[in-house]
Design a protein around this motif. Structure first.
Motif, mmCIF file in Angstrom:
data_model
loop_
_atom_site.group_PDB
_atom_site.id
_atom_site.type_symbol
_atom_site.label_atom_id
_atom_site.label_comp_id
_atom_site.label_asym_id
_atom_site.label_seq_id
_atom_site.Cartn_x
_atom_site.Cartn_y
_atom_site.Cartn_z
ATOM 1 N N SER A 93 20.542 37.787 0.980
ATOM 2 C CA SER A 93 20.824 37.536 -0.311
ATOM 3 C C SER A 93 22.239 36.885 -0.198
ATOM 4 N N ASN A 94 23.126 37.809 0.513
ATOM 5 C CA ASN A 94 24.508 37.629 0.510
ATOM 6 C C ASN A 94 25.110 37.074 1.632
ATOM 7 N N GLY A 95 24.384 37.214 2.789
ATOM 8 C CA GLY A 95 25.067 37.029 4.119
ATOM 9 C C GLY A 95 25.597 35.547 4.475
ATOM 10 N N GLU A 96 26.472 35.496 4.886
ATOM 11 C CA GLU A 96 27.330 34.173 5.124
ATOM 12 C C GLU A 96 27.823 34.172 6.687
ATOM 13 N N GLN B 276 30.477 31.922 17.277
ATOM 14 C CA GLN B 276 29.334 31.515 16.274
ATOM 15 C C GLN B 276 28.618 32.963 16.150
ATOM 16 N N GLY B 277 28.964 34.050 16.899
ATOM 17 C CA GLY B 277 28.283 35.104 16.400
ATOM 18 C C GLY B 277 27.687 35.789 17.587
ATOM 19 N N LEU B 278 28.288 37.157 17.964
ATOM 20 C CA LEU B 278 27.495 37.781 19.206
ATOM 21 C C LEU B 278 26.074 37.921 19.055
ATOM 22 N N THR B 279 25.614 38.254 17.860
ATOM 23 C CA THR B 279 24.078 38.531 17.598
ATOM 24 C C THR B 279 23.404 37.381 17.895
ATOM 25 N N ASP C 23 21.545 30.568 13.446
ATOM 26 C CA ASP C 23 22.829 31.031 13.007
ATOM 27 C C ASP C 23 23.081 32.577 13.056
ATOM 28 N N ASN C 24 24.116 33.017 12.892
ATOM 29 C CA ASN C 24 24.203 34.506 12.970
ATOM 30 C C ASN C 24 23.553 35.283 12.137
ATOM 31 N N ALA D 162 35.585 36.328 9.774
ATOM 32 C CA ALA D 162 35.427 37.514 9.300
ATOM 33 C C ALA D 162 33.927 37.846 8.925
ATOM 34 N N GLN D 163 33.361 36.886 8.212
ATOM 35 C CA GLN D 163 31.733 37.001 7.734
ATOM 36 C C GLN D 163 31.125 37.227 9.055
ATOM 37 N N ILE D 164 31.200 36.400 10.178
ATOM 38 C CA ILE D 164 30.548 36.398 11.399
ATOM 39 C C ILE D 164 30.734 37.880 12.069
ATOM 40 N N THR D 165 31.875 38.324 11.841
ATOM 41 C CA THR D 165 32.349 39.818 12.676
ATOM 42 C C THR D 165 31.680 40.810 11.883
ATOM 43 N N GLU D 166 31.549 40.766 10.438
ATOM 44 C CA GLU D 166 30.984 41.761 9.646
ATOM 45 C C GLU D 166 29.482 42.035 10.014
#
Length: 336
Positions: free
Chosen positions: A241-244, A102-105, A159-160, A249-253
């Motif tokens: 504005s644009n984060g998903e 779900q995201g390391l952050t 969420d991340n 891939a999105q979570i990793t970025e």
């Protein structure tokens, strides 16, 4: 928890030591839960919130019991501690059902919140164990801190994307403070703003201020820190504005962005703290290079991630040029 002839203090101390192990495991470990695709975010946070309430409730029971004499017997104390221990372990178990996918952050943010609660529980139990009388002020204050930590669970990122926004917000605030500190140093000729020079130091005043050559170096140093501040601001806007955080891939970025964002404020702090008079030019150059590398990496990651689009290339390029321009002036100061 069996008392086994233990005193009240021994029962409490054993629990304190167990919590040390729990906290250490949380700080060092990761979730072993595999994300099979059936993870339900809303259900997870609802369950975690309910478990946190149980921890708060058990702490309140413990506090009330020890707030007025007579103090409980070891058997009663053991029962109270057992209830709190079960609630605490339930909290840990609930937390570990969050997959790191779900995201390391998000994971790190959640670890901090859960550890904050458990450390608060530990401090409360420690204060009770150390108190000579019932209802000490320290005990009541520690209970209040547990309540505060438990209530705060509802406000942590869910969420991340939200977790990354919290990281960049924290970094931005620290960089803003560092820039203000540096600008204050300019007003004080390179001296610390709160430096108290006594009579014995008056003869050394000249050594404690920037030379004219130093001042010429400080100008691009301020420019570099301002570029860092602008970079964090623009990146924050892009993430908001644009984060998903739907795909892996999105979570990793987002995680990669957060990792570099965390490096910015310590690098700025090292850079700024090394600029006070007498200026060590070589150290300033070295710290400037390190800081510039971090900011340029953040800009490049932003450019290649899903949080920016073609129209964002203009500000990314502008900030890259600003960083490189100021770095060049720091590395090659003009002597005149």
């Amino acid at each position: 928890m069996s008392t086994s002839g233990k005193s009240v203090k021994e029962v409490l101390q054993a629990f304190i030591e167990n919590l040390d192990l729990v906290i250490d495991q949380l700080r060092k470990g990761e979730s072993t839960r595999a994300d099979t695709g059936d993870f339900q975010v809303d259900k997870y946070w609802t369950h975690l919130g309910a478990v946190v309430k149980a921890v708060s409730h058990e702490c309140t029971k413990l506090c009330i019991t020890f707030s007025t004499p007579p103090l409980p017997a070891p058997e009663e104390c053991s029962g109270l501690v057992s209830g709190l221990e079960r609630a605490t372990l339930a909290l840990v178990s609930a937390f570990y059902s969050l997959p790191t996918s779900q995201g390391l952050t998000l994971w790190k943010s959640s670890v901090d919140a859960v550890c904050d609660i458990i450390e608060g529980v530990q401090e409360l139990v420690r204060r009770i164990a150390q108190a000579e009388t019932a209802g000490s002020t320290d005990q009541l204050q520690s209970t209040g801190k547990v309540w505060e930590s438990c209530n705060g669970i509802k406000d942590i990122p869910k969420d991340n994307k939200a977790a990354v926004i919290a990281v960049v917000t924290g970094a931005s605030n620290l960089v803003k403070d560092a820039l203000e500190e540096l600008e204050a140093a300019v007003e004080n000729e390179g001296r610390l703003d709160d430096l108290d020079l006594g009579d014995d130091d008056s003869d050394d005043l000249e050594e404690e201020t920037w030379s004219e050559a130093d001042k010429r170096t400080i100008a691009p140093c301020i420019g570099l820190v301002k570029a860092v501040k602008a970079c964090l601001k623009k990146t924050s806007v892009a993430v908001r504005s644009n984060g998903e955080c739907v795909t892996v891939a999105q979570i990793t970025e987002l995680d990669k962005l957060a990792d570099v964002m965390r490096l910015t404020s310590p690098a700025v702090d090292d850079f700024v703290s090394g600029l006070y008079a007498p200026l060590d030019l070589e150290m300033a150059k070295d710290n400037a290079r390190k800081l510039a590398d971090i900011v340029l990496e953040l800009l490049e990651l932003s450019k290649t991630s899903h949080v920016t689009f073609d129209e964002d290339v203009q500000w990314i390029t502008f900030l890259k040029n600003a960083v490189q321009h100021n770095l060049e002036k720091i590395q090659n100061p003009v002597n005149s």
